[in-house]
Each structure stands twice: as structure tokens, then as C-alpha cells.
Design an enzyme around this catalytic site. Structure first.
Site, PDB file in Angstrom:
ATOM      1  N   ASP A  47       0.846  -1.193  -0.085  1.00 57.10           N
ATOM      2  CA  ASP A  47       0.048  -0.138   0.035  1.00 57.10           C
ATOM      3  C   ASP A  47       0.960   1.142   0.130  1.00 57.10           C
ATOM      4  O   ASP A  47       1.948   1.452   0.612  1.00 57.10           O
ATOM      5  CB  ASP A  47      -1.030  -0.077   1.359  1.00 57.10           C
ATOM      6  CG  ASP A  47      -1.976   1.186   1.215  1.00 57.10           C
ATOM      7  OD1 ASP A  47      -1.667   2.212   0.940  1.00 57.10           O
ATOM      8  OD2 ASP A  47      -2.912   0.551   1.452  1.00 57.10           O
ATOM      9  N   ASP A  78     -15.118 -10.702  -8.492  1.00 56.56           N
ATOM     10  CA  ASP A  78     -16.317 -10.197  -8.070  1.00 56.56           C
ATOM     11  C   ASP A  78     -16.637  -8.974  -8.996  1.00 56.56           C
ATOM     12  O   ASP A  78     -17.666  -8.326  -8.850  1.00 56.56           O
ATOM     13  CB  ASP A  78     -16.433  -9.765  -6.638  1.00 56.56           C
ATOM     14  CG  ASP A  78     -17.993  -9.613  -6.232  1.00 56.56           C
ATOM     15  OD1 ASP A  78     -18.752 -10.052  -6.584  1.00 56.56           O
ATOM     16  OD2 ASP A  78     -17.950  -8.298  -5.647  1.00 56.56           O
ATOM     17  N   THR A 135     -12.062  -8.252  -5.888  1.00 56.71           N
ATOM     18  CA  THR A 135     -13.003  -7.761  -5.335  1.00 56.71           C
ATOM     19  C   THR A 135     -13.425  -6.197  -5.266  1.00 56.71           C
ATOM     20  O   THR A 135     -14.283  -5.776  -4.743  1.00 56.71           O
ATOM     21  CB  THR A 135     -13.419  -8.365  -3.791  1.00 56.71           C
ATOM     22  OG1 THR A 135     -12.590  -7.948  -3.027  1.00 56.71           O
ATOM     23  CG2 THR A 135     -13.764  -9.808  -3.923  1.00 56.71           C
ATOM     24  N   SER A 136     -12.449  -5.532  -5.860  1.00 49.20           N
ATOM     25  CA  SER A 136     -12.299  -4.071  -5.833  1.00 49.20           C
ATOM     26  C   SER A 136     -12.826  -3.513  -7.121  1.00 49.20           C
ATOM     27  O   SER A 136     -14.003  -2.976  -7.017  1.00 49.20           O
ATOM     28  CB  SER A 136     -10.965  -3.599  -5.841  1.00 49.20           C
ATOM     29  OG  SER A 136     -10.458  -3.664  -4.469  1.00 49.20           O
ATOM     30  N   ARG A 137     -12.139  -3.327  -8.348  1.00 48.65           N
ATOM     31  CA  ARG A 137     -12.759  -2.905  -9.531  1.00 48.65           C
ATOM     32  C   ARG A 137     -12.090  -3.621 -10.744  1.00 48.65           C
ATOM     33  O   ARG A 137     -10.953  -3.841 -10.709  1.00 48.65           O
ATOM     34  CB  ARG A 137     -12.429  -1.151  -9.587  1.00 48.65           C
ATOM     35  CG  ARG A 137     -13.278  -0.373  -8.842  1.00 48.65           C
ATOM     36  CD  ARG A 137     -14.631  -0.190  -9.110  1.00 48.65           C
ATOM     37  NE  ARG A 137     -15.512   0.485  -8.402  1.00 48.65           N
ATOM     38  CZ  ARG A 137     -16.214   0.197  -7.242  1.00 48.65           C
ATOM     39  NH1 ARG A 137     -16.224  -1.091  -6.813  1.00 48.65           N
ATOM     40  NH2 ARG A 137     -16.766   0.911  -6.590  1.00 48.65           N
ATOM     41  N   GLU A 178     -18.207  -4.841 -16.814  1.00 45.45           N
ATOM     42  CA  GLU A 178     -19.283  -5.518 -16.125  1.00 45.45           C
ATOM     43  C   GLU A 178     -20.692  -4.642 -16.361  1.00 45.45           C
ATOM     44  O   GLU A 178     -21.637  -5.339 -16.385  1.00 45.45           O
ATOM     45  CB  GLU A 178     -18.936  -5.752 -14.565  1.00 45.45           C
ATOM     46  CG  GLU A 178     -18.822  -4.088 -13.977  1.00 45.45           C
ATOM     47  CD  GLU A 178     -18.682  -4.228 -12.377  1.00 45.45           C
ATOM     48  OE1 GLU A 178     -17.861  -5.219 -11.901  1.00 45.45           O
ATOM     49  OE2 GLU A 178     -19.261  -3.615 -11.686  1.00 45.45           O
TER      50      GLU A 178
HETATM   51  P1  NAI Z   1     -10.111   2.683   1.231  1.00 43.03           P
HETATM   52  O1  NAI Z   1     -10.163   3.688   0.677  1.00 43.03           O
HETATM   53  O2  NAI Z   1     -10.414   2.590   2.676  1.00 43.03           O
HETATM   54  O3  NAI Z   1      -8.679   1.849   1.044  1.00 43.03           O
HETATM   55  C1  NAI Z   1      -8.091   1.698  -0.107  1.00 43.03           C
HETATM   56  C2  NAI Z   1      -6.724   1.493   0.222  1.00 43.03           C
HETATM   57  O4  NAI Z   1      -5.891   1.329  -1.016  1.00 43.03           O
HETATM   58  C3  NAI Z   1      -5.898   2.884   0.844  1.00 43.03           C
HETATM   59  O5  NAI Z   1      -5.202   2.203   1.980  1.00 43.03           O
HETATM   60  C4  NAI Z   1      -4.827   3.398  -0.287  1.00 43.03           C
HETATM   61  O6  NAI Z   1      -3.525   3.770   0.371  1.00 43.03           O
HETATM   62  C5  NAI Z   1      -4.571   2.071  -0.915  1.00 43.03           C
HETATM   63  N1  NAI Z   1      -4.302   2.411  -2.178  1.00 43.03           N
HETATM   64  C6  NAI Z   1      -4.340   3.412  -3.120  1.00 43.03           C
HETATM   65  N2  NAI Z   1      -3.915   3.052  -4.529  1.00 43.03           N
HETATM   66  C7  NAI Z   1      -3.242   1.991  -4.201  1.00 43.03           C
HETATM   67  C8  NAI Z   1      -2.299   1.172  -5.133  1.00 43.03           C
HETATM   68  N3  NAI Z   1      -2.159   1.449  -6.232  1.00 43.03           N
HETATM   69  N4  NAI Z   1      -1.784  -0.106  -4.464  1.00 43.03           N
HETATM   70  C9  NAI Z   1      -2.297  -0.473  -3.333  1.00 43.03           C
HETATM   71  N5  NAI Z   1      -2.711   0.096  -2.653  1.00 43.03           N
HETATM   72  C10 NAI Z   1      -3.395   1.474  -2.966  1.00 43.03           C
HETATM   73  O7  NAI Z   1     -11.092   1.663   0.342  1.00 43.03           O
HETATM   74  P2  NAI Z   1     -11.945   0.287   0.995  1.00 43.03           P
HETATM   75  O8  NAI Z   1     -13.042   0.788   1.515  1.00 43.03           O
HETATM   76  O9  NAI Z   1     -10.944  -0.704   1.546  1.00 43.03           O
HETATM   77  O10 NAI Z   1     -12.344  -0.234  -0.583  1.00 43.03           O
HETATM   78  C11 NAI Z   1     -11.460  -0.672  -1.583  1.00 43.03           C
HETATM   79  C12 NAI Z   1     -12.014  -0.853  -2.729  1.00 43.03           C
HETATM   80  O11 NAI Z   1     -13.033  -1.923  -2.785  1.00 43.03           O
HETATM   81  C13 NAI Z   1     -12.777   0.358  -3.171  1.00 43.03           C
HETATM   82  O12 NAI Z   1     -11.773   1.273  -4.174  1.00 43.03           O
HETATM   83  C14 NAI Z   1     -13.833  -0.363  -4.288  1.00 43.03           C
HETATM   84  O13 NAI Z   1     -13.267  -0.165  -5.472  1.00 43.03           O
HETATM   85  C15 NAI Z   1     -13.985  -1.794  -3.853  1.00 43.03           C
HETATM   86  N6  NAI Z   1     -15.307  -1.920  -3.324  1.00 43.03           N
HETATM   87  C16 NAI Z   1     -15.848  -3.222  -3.885  1.00 43.03           C
HETATM   88  C17 NAI Z   1     -17.076  -3.635  -3.419  1.00 43.03           C
HETATM   89  C18 NAI Z   1     -17.979  -4.693  -3.711  1.00 43.03           C
HETATM   90  O14 NAI Z   1     -19.002  -4.877  -3.561  1.00 43.03           O
HETATM   91  N7  NAI Z   1     -17.179  -5.859  -4.491  1.00 43.03           N
HETATM   92  C19 NAI Z   1     -17.855  -2.911  -2.165  1.00 43.03           C
HETATM   93  C20 NAI Z   1     -16.986  -1.725  -1.859  1.00 43.03           C
HETATM   94  C21 NAI Z   1     -15.919  -1.422  -2.344  1.00 43.03           C
END
Ligand code: NAI
Length: 328
Positions: free
Chosen positions: A172, A256, A230-232, A261
Site C-alpha cells: 500500500d 467479483d 473484489t475491488s474494481r 461489467e
Molecule cells: P479505502 O479507501 O478504505 O482503502 C483503499 C486503500 O488502497 C488505501 O489504504 C490506499 O492507500 C490504498 N491504495 C491506493 N492506491 C493503491 C495502489 N495503487 N496499490 C495498493 N494500494 C493502494 O477503500 P476500501 O473501502 O477498503 O475499498 C477498496 C475498494 O474496494 C474500493 O475502491 C472499491 O473499488 C472496492 N469495493 C468493492 C465492493 C464490492 O462489492 N465488490 C464494495 C465496496 C468497495
């Protein structure tokens, strides 16, 4: 406030109706895009989800139609042009964290399914096939797991992995000091990928992270490793991942989310010919598991999404502080 809610499914309506704090809601099943933005005439706000597209052209039209506020009922905001929104003066509010445990637990479900093949056993047993042939998995206890992103969801998933006795290493750009104090070690992206049997993506999609899993970075993976996203969808270059699956460099894939999508997920296309050749190729692999962006989909998360969305709307109406506003 009069709010146009896009990408509405029955369950969205149920939760939004239950927690509405007095706004007038009009529901549209379609995702918002330039073709249908005319529907927003006369609305004060639009309420959007992950596959609605608010690019500069759409935002211009929204402004023209009288919309002053975008209420995102999700955390990610890669589908919104924040600069364009600021230029036209439309405010963007999101739900920054709603039950990160929901996504973390779904991530675990994907790992356990791919590893222990319970989905295959379920079908086998129903056909009277009690053989264990090709169902062998591996212990999660002692397994090395790479967390890419240790924000809300990464943190929740780290807790789960510790409970399973996994060795976790993370990448991170902003390491979390509390997690370091708890024993988590951080490394560069390359070193993190090299060491792991399982790689799980928990970072946002941005210009920096777009296609972070590609032909080059897949070479760093241990042969036969598992990748979970499960992110994007845009974090992963799908053709490169298909090649890695074909060569055996990637041993398992759990998705996911998927880059294309928006034309597929949340829709029942069971009676249609799927035109997306990449997803049909992915579906054909025995070691690939795809779910339709359901990581967030628990009762608790749906309740929090609805409550925070209306708290955001109320703060805007009252001119109160808006901690969930996002700016460029
Ligand atoms: P968050 O904002 O709390 O954490 C994201 C983390 O990623 C931060 O610590 C940041 O420093 C880090 N980061 C930023 N760029 C990075 C990189 N290039 N490499 C490694 N780490 C990096 O976000 P949260 O709530 O943990 O969510 C993460 C992702 O999960 C969201 O951006 C969203 O895309 C996805 N998501 C998916 C869902 C689903 O239903 N599958 C539901 C909710 C979120």
C-alpha cells in the site's frame, strides 16, 4: 429533495424506501449515461451506483437539468469525473465505508470455494457422484497471502486471515502504522506478489492502479498462485490474465468485478447470447469463479448504504458539514 435513483433493483428500492428521511424518490432501472440523462430534468439530485457514468458530458447535462448533487450509494468513485463536477458546481457525496466486513467475507468465500471446490462437490453429490477426484485443496493455515491495499476492506480481511493462521504481506503506498504494530509487514508491489500463494486486490481504481495486474506483473506471481479481485474490474488486464490462466502461471482466479461489467452485471441475461468473448472465455475455465459484484450485498451493508445516503442528502439540504463529500 427530488431525487432520481438510477440502476435501481428491487432490493435497492426496499432499503431506500425503509430508510428515506422524507425525500421524493423516483426510480429508474437503467444506469445513467449520456443517452438517458434527459430523464433528470426537474430533479435536485441523482442517486448513482457503480455502473452509472457521470463523465463531463453527462455532468454538463445534469447541471443544465437543474441537478446540484450526486449521491453515490457506493464507496468507489472511478465512474465520476470529479474535475468536471467541480467545474459545473455539482457536489459529489459518497458512502465511504459500509460494512467493509461484507466485502472481506465475500473475498474469503471466493478463496474457500476456489480452493476447496465446494461448488463442484455440491453438483457432484446431487448426481450421485461421491468421488473426491480433483477436489484436493490446500490449507489456508500457514499460507502466504498478499494484500494489495490495506484500507477499510483490506484491514477487515487482514483480521480474517490472521484468524485462519495465514502469513500476510501487504503493499500500500500509505502503510497503516496500526497494522504494522499488529505485526503486518509491508513490501514493494513486486516483492509482495513474488511471495504469495494468494493475491487479493483491495485498492481503488485510479490512473495509477489501472491494469496493475498485467502481463508484466503476472510474471512476478508464484506459478499456480490465486488472484482475487473484489475491488474494481479495471485493476486487471483481462486478456493478460486469460493468457496466464492458459499457461498455468495463474492457478486460480476469483472475480467479483470485471472491467466490462456494466453491460452484464446485475442483469438476467440467461435467455440471451452473451456478446462479450472475454467473459465467456473466463467462464470456460474450471479454475475461475465469477460473482456479479455481490461483495457488498449483505443486509447490514444495504442498511448502512441507505442510511448514509440519506444522511448525506440531509446534510446538503441543511447546509451542514458534508464529511462524505469528494473533491478532485
Ligand atoms: P479505502 O479507501 O478504505 O482503502 C483503499 C486503500 O488502497 C488505501 O489504504 C490506499 O492507500 C490504498 N491504495 C491506493 N492506491 C493503491 C495502489 N495503487 N496499490 C495498493 N494500494 C493502494 O477503500 P476500501 O473501502 O477498503 O475499498 C477498496 C475498494 O474496494 C474500493 O475502491 C472499491 O473499488 C472496492 N469495493 C468493492 C465492493 C464490492 O462489492 N465488490 C464494495 C465496496 C468497495
Amino acid at each position: 429533495m427530488k431525487i432520481a435513483v438510477f440502476s435501481t433493483c428491487v432490493y435497492d428500492k426496499d432499503f431506500l424506501e425503509k430508510y428515506n428521511t422524507g425525500h421524493e424518490l423516483v426510480y429508474f432501472e437503467q444506469a445513467l449515461n449520456f443517452e438517458n440523462v434527459g430523464l433528470t430534468k426537474g430533479f435536485d439530485a441523482v442517486c448513482l451506483f457503480v455502473n452509472d457514468k457521470a463523465n463531463a458530458k453527462v455532468l454538463d447535462e445534469l447541471k443544465e437539468n437543474g441537478v446540484a448533487l450526486v449521491l453515490l450509494r457506493c464507496a468507489g468513485f472511478n465512474n465520476i469525473d470529479l474535475e468536471a463536477a467541480e467545474e459545473v458546481g455539482i457536489r459529489i457525496l459518497r458512502v465511504p465505508a459500509y460494512s467493509p466486513e461484507a466485502v472481506a467475507e465475500h473475498t474469503l468465500a471466493m478463496i474457500l470455494t476456489l480452493n476447496r471446490k465446494t461448488h463442484k462437490a455440491y453438483n457432484r453429490i446431487r448426481e450421485g457422484n461421491f468421488s473426491l477426484e480433483s477436489l484436493m485443496g490446500f490449507n489456508l493455515n500457514g499460507c502466504k497471502v498478499a494484500l494489495i491495499g490495506t484500507g477499510n476492506i483490506g484491514k477487515a480481511f487482514y483480521k480474517i486471515l490472521k484468524g485462519f493462521g495465514c502469513n500476510v504481506v501487504a503493499f500500500d503506498p500509505y502503510p497503516d502504522q496500526h497494522l504494522i504494530a499488529e505485526g503486518l509487514s509491508y513490501a514493494s508491489l513486486e516483492d509482495t506478489l513474488c511471495e504469495a500463494e494468494i493475491v487479493s486486490l483491495h485498492c481503488p481504481l485510479s490512473d495509477h492502479s489501472f491494469h496493475m495486474i498485467n502481463e508484466q506483473t503476472l510474471k512476478f506471481f508464484k506459478k499456480g498462485a490465486m488472484l482475487i479481485n473484489t475491488s474494481r474490474g479495471g485493476l486487471v488486464n483481462t486478456p493478460d490474465v486469460i493468457q496466464a490462466l492458459k499457461s498455468g502461471q495463474l492457478g486460480y482466479l476469483g472475480l467479483d468485478v470485471y472491467e466490462q461489467e456494466s453491460a452484464l452485471f446485475f442483469l438476467d441475461l440467461s435467455g440471451e447470447v452473451i456478446q462479450d468473448d472475454l467473459i465467456t472465455r473466463l467462464i470456460s475455465f474450471p479454475n475461475v469463479l465469477i460473482t456479479s459484484h455481490q461483495g457488498f450485498f449483505t443486509r447490514e451493508a444495504m442498511q448502512q448504504i441507505a442510511e448514509i445516503t440519506f444522511a448525506n442528502a440531509d446534510a446538503f439540504v441543511k447546509g451542514a458539514a458534508m464529511p462524505n463529500e469528494i473533491k478532485p
